[in-house]
Scaffold this motif. Structure first.
Motif, PDB file in Angstrom:
ATOM      1  N   GLN A   3      30.255  50.051  40.798  1.00 35.44           N
ATOM      2  CA  GLN A   3      31.392  50.871  41.208  1.00 35.44           C
ATOM      3  C   GLN A   3      32.592  49.983  41.494  1.00 35.44           C
ATOM      4  OE1 GLN A   3      31.240  54.337  41.285  1.00 35.44           O
ATOM      5  NE2 GLN A   3      29.310  53.896  40.264  1.00 35.44           N
ATOM      6  N   ALA A   4      33.785  50.570  41.436  1.00 31.47           N
ATOM      7  CA  ALA A   4      35.008  49.784  41.637  1.00 31.47           C
ATOM      8  C   ALA A   4      35.043  49.153  43.017  1.00 31.47           C
ATOM      9  CB  ALA A   4      36.233  50.672  41.444  1.00 31.47           C
ATOM     10  N   ASP A   5      34.564  49.881  44.044  1.00 29.53           N
ATOM     11  CA  ASP A   5      34.636  49.331  45.392  1.00 29.53           C
ATOM     12  C   ASP A   5      33.454  48.411  45.703  1.00 29.53           C
ATOM     13  OD1 ASP A   5      32.796  51.334  45.399  1.00 29.53           O
ATOM     14  OD2 ASP A   5      33.456  52.277  47.254  1.00 29.53           O
ATOM     15  N   GLN A   6      32.598  48.134  44.689  1.00 26.39           N
ATOM     16  CA  GLN A   6      31.489  47.213  44.871  1.00 26.39           C
ATOM     17  C   GLN A   6      31.586  46.064  43.870  1.00 26.39           C
ATOM     18  OE1 GLN A   6      28.375  50.094  44.175  1.00 26.39           O
ATOM     19  NE2 GLN A   6      27.990  50.299  46.350  1.00 26.39           N
ATOM     20  N   LEU A  57      39.946  39.311  33.116  1.00 27.62           N
ATOM     21  CA  LEU A  57      41.202  40.051  32.976  1.00 27.62           C
ATOM     22  C   LEU A  57      41.269  40.777  31.635  1.00 27.62           C
ATOM     23  CD1 LEU A  57      43.710  37.608  34.667  1.00 27.62           C
ATOM     24  CD2 LEU A  57      43.467  40.038  35.204  1.00 27.62           C
ATOM     25  N   SER A  58      40.742  40.153  30.584  1.00 28.73           N
ATOM     26  CA  SER A  58      40.726  40.819  29.275  1.00 28.73           C
ATOM     27  C   SER A  58      39.894  42.100  29.325  1.00 28.73           C
ATOM     28  CB  SER A  58      40.164  39.874  28.205  1.00 28.73           C
ATOM     29  OG  SER A  58      41.039  38.783  27.992  1.00 28.73           O
ATOM     30  N   LEU A  59      38.752  42.038  30.001  1.00 29.61           N
ATOM     31  CA  LEU A  59      37.916  43.229  30.138  1.00 29.61           C
ATOM     32  C   LEU A  59      38.608  44.294  30.981  1.00 29.61           C
ATOM     33  CD1 LEU A  59      34.402  41.589  30.638  1.00 29.61           C
ATOM     34  CD2 LEU A  59      35.100  43.051  28.718  1.00 29.61           C
ATOM     35  N   ALA A  60      39.266  43.872  32.063  1.00 32.50           N
ATOM     36  CA  ALA A  60      39.972  44.843  32.904  1.00 32.50           C
ATOM     37  C   ALA A  60      41.109  45.507  32.121  1.00 32.50           C
ATOM     38  CB  ALA A  60      40.516  44.156  34.158  1.00 32.50           C
ATOM     39  N   ASP A  72      40.392  53.268  38.917  1.00 33.27           N
ATOM     40  CA  ASP A  72      39.512  52.112  39.101  1.00 33.27           C
ATOM     41  C   ASP A  72      39.873  50.915  38.223  1.00 33.27           C
ATOM     42  OD1 ASP A  72      38.114  53.346  41.083  1.00 33.27           O
ATOM     43  OD2 ASP A  72      36.301  53.724  39.909  1.00 33.27           O
ATOM     44  N   PRO A  73      40.165  51.092  36.920  1.00 32.72           N
ATOM     45  CA  PRO A  73      40.531  49.918  36.123  1.00 32.72           C
ATOM     46  C   PRO A  73      41.760  49.182  36.665  1.00 32.72           C
ATOM     47  CG  PRO A  73      39.955  51.740  34.687  1.00 32.72           C
ATOM     48  CD  PRO A  73      40.028  52.297  36.076  1.00 32.72           C
ATOM     49  N   LEU A  74      42.738  49.946  37.139  1.00 28.79           N
ATOM     50  CA  LEU A  74      43.933  49.311  37.708  1.00 28.79           C
ATOM     51  C   LEU A  74      43.615  48.603  39.023  1.00 28.79           C
ATOM     52  CD1 LEU A  74      46.536  52.120  36.978  1.00 28.79           C
ATOM     53  CD2 LEU A  74      46.669  49.774  36.113  1.00 28.79           C
ATOM     54  N   SER A  75      42.777  49.225  39.859  1.00 27.95           N
ATOM     55  CA  SER A  75      42.415  48.603  41.139  1.00 27.95           C
ATOM     56  C   SER A  75      41.672  47.297  40.919  1.00 27.95           C
ATOM     57  CB  SER A  75      41.550  49.556  41.976  1.00 27.95           C
ATOM     58  OG  SER A  75      42.291  50.667  42.421  1.00 27.95           O
ATOM     59  N   ILE A  76      40.768  47.283  39.949  1.00 25.22           N
ATOM     60  CA  ILE A  76      40.009  46.063  39.683  1.00 25.22           C
ATOM     61  C   ILE A  76      40.899  45.007  39.035  1.00 25.22           C
ATOM     62  CG2 ILE A  76      38.189  45.115  38.216  1.00 25.22           C
ATOM     63  CD1 ILE A  76      36.453  47.415  39.028  1.00 25.22           C
ATOM     64  N   ASN A  79      42.770  43.320  41.757  1.00 23.58           N
ATOM     65  CA  ASN A  79      41.973  42.297  42.440  1.00 23.58           C
ATOM     66  C   ASN A  79      41.889  41.019  41.624  1.00 23.58           C
ATOM     67  OD1 ASN A  79      40.308  43.091  45.051  1.00 23.58           O
ATOM     68  ND2 ASN A  79      40.556  44.957  43.856  1.00 23.58           N
ATOM     69  N   LEU A  80      41.694  41.149  40.325  1.00 25.52           N
ATOM     70  CA  LEU A  80      41.583  39.971  39.465  1.00 25.52           C
ATOM     71  C   LEU A  80      42.894  39.197  39.385  1.00 25.52           C
ATOM     72  CD1 LEU A  80      39.471  41.577  36.604  1.00 25.52           C
ATOM     73  CD2 LEU A  80      38.673  39.873  38.250  1.00 25.52           C
ATOM     74  N   LEU A  81      44.001  39.907  39.371  1.00 23.26           N
ATOM     75  CA  LEU A  81      45.306  39.239  39.344  1.00 23.26           C
ATOM     76  C   LEU A  81      45.542  38.432  40.616  1.00 23.26           C
ATOM     77  CD1 LEU A  81      47.409  42.120  37.755  1.00 23.26           C
ATOM     78  CD2 LEU A  81      47.060  39.850  36.749  1.00 23.26           C
ATOM     79  N   ARG A  82      45.056  38.948  41.745  1.00 26.78           N
ATOM     80  CA  ARG A  82      45.177  38.189  43.002  1.00 26.78           C
ATOM     81  C   ARG A  82      44.384  36.891  42.931  1.00 26.78           C
ATOM     82  NH1 ARG A  82      44.752  43.069  45.931  1.00 26.78           N
ATOM     83  NH2 ARG A  82      42.669  42.630  46.742  1.00 26.78           N
ATOM     84  N   ARG A  83      43.272  36.892  42.207  1.00 26.63           N
ATOM     85  CA  ARG A  83      42.425  35.699  42.132  1.00 26.63           C
ATOM     86  C   ARG A  83      43.101  34.566  41.369  1.00 26.63           C
ATOM     87  NH1 ARG A  83      37.565  35.831  39.583  1.00 26.63           N
ATOM     88  NH2 ARG A  83      36.774  34.247  41.011  1.00 26.63           N
TER      89      ARG A  83
END
Length: 295
Positions: A3-6, A57-60, A72-76, A79-83
């Motif tokens: 899930q997006a929040d997991q 990021l490519s998968l997201a 969910d795709p945007l939220s994830i 998160n990846l962009l912050r990393r």
């Protein structure tokens, strides 16, 4: 599916191989139902190593294309962009995700997190006040309030929340140190973290990094991270390096060496997408020049 929040990477988990194999089977079953299922694409991110920034990021981005109306795709992706230090883009994605799901607390909470991790505290406080009106008393909102006050807001508010919920060991000492900056408390805090960090692994390292940023233990932090035995831990915690309390740490050119160990420099050089802090006018070095010295 994850899930997006997991969302998490499975690398390093105690039952790593079994969980990966189960997830692969679940993804394959989902693809039989819908070859372009965005949830299946997002689940694939969890199979990547912590340093797989570009692939993740490519998968997201693929999931965003597959589910343009989903949050969910945007939220994830946020998160990846912050990393990788792309904080402005992370905030933009989180804002779009919240707009797509105005009745769901999760995307709004992620947007607020993106704001305070990006240093936009006034906007974060305004959005937090709106969320408290929409979803008062929910567990996710209480967690968000605690995280905000723990690091950036009023430590007294964080103390109240933590005491009501049962405070983790060491949290009171950290918050008391934020309140008073008492040298005795700070020494106790550093001793406690140093004693436990090897046993706690990445969790202990996360607490140390953020405490070091808060209290200016930069020399100790560089010594620790440049000699930490598992570079994958540095990758797994990459989002922490770009938070507001880490500015002094980033302002030292040795940070580029830490970023290289975490696999970030390789991503920045190959993608051409350098982190936001590299464009700040007050940065006392040139990111690209420091990175070039490491070749």
């Amino acid at each position: 599916l994850v899930q997006a929040d997991q969302f998490e990477t499975l690398a390093g988990a105690p039952d790593h191989d079994a969980r990966r194999n189960k997830l692969r089977r679940t993804i394959a079953d989902a693809r039989k139902v819908d070859p372009n299922m965005p949830e299946a694409t997002l689940a694939e991110i969890s199979l990547l190593p912590p340093s797989g920034y570009s692939d993740a990021l490519s998968l997201a981005e693929k999931a965003v294309r597959e589910g343009p109306a989903l949050s969910d795709p945007l939220s994830i992706r946020s998160n990846l962009l912050r990393r990788v230090g792309r904080m402005g883009e992370s905030i933009d994605d989180a804002r779009r995700a919240a707009a797509l799901s105005p009745l769901s607390p999760y995307p709004r909470n992620e947007y607020i997190s993106a704001l305070f991790y990006g240093g936009r505290f006034e906007a974060a406080k305004q959005e937090l006040a709106k969320a408290e009106q929409l979803w008062p008393g929910t567990a996710s909102l209480e967690d968000l309030r605690f995280r905000y006050h723990l690091r950036y807001g009023d430590p007294r508010e964080a103390l109240k929340i933590a005491q009501a919920e049962g405070m983790p060991d060491g949290m009171e000492l950290f918050l008391r140190s934020r309140l008073n900056h008492d040298p005795a408390d700070l020494n106790k805090l550093k001793t406690m973290i140093n004693t436990r960090i090897k046993d706690l692994g990445a969790d202990g390292l996360s607490f140390y990094i953020q405490s070091a940023g808060e209290f200016g233990w930069n020399e100790d932090l560089f010594q620790l991270l440049l000699n930490w035995p598992k570079a994958s831990d540095l990758s797994a915690l990459a989002d922490i390096y770009f938070r507001p309390q880490m500015r002094g740490f980033r302002n030292d050119p040795r940070f580029i060496k830490v970023a290289a160990r975490a696999g970030l420099v390789d991503y920045w050089q190959k993608s051409g997408k350098w982190p936001d802090f590299c464009h700040e006018s007050g940065l006392p070095y040139d990111c690209k020049a420091e990175a070039a010295k490491l070749r």
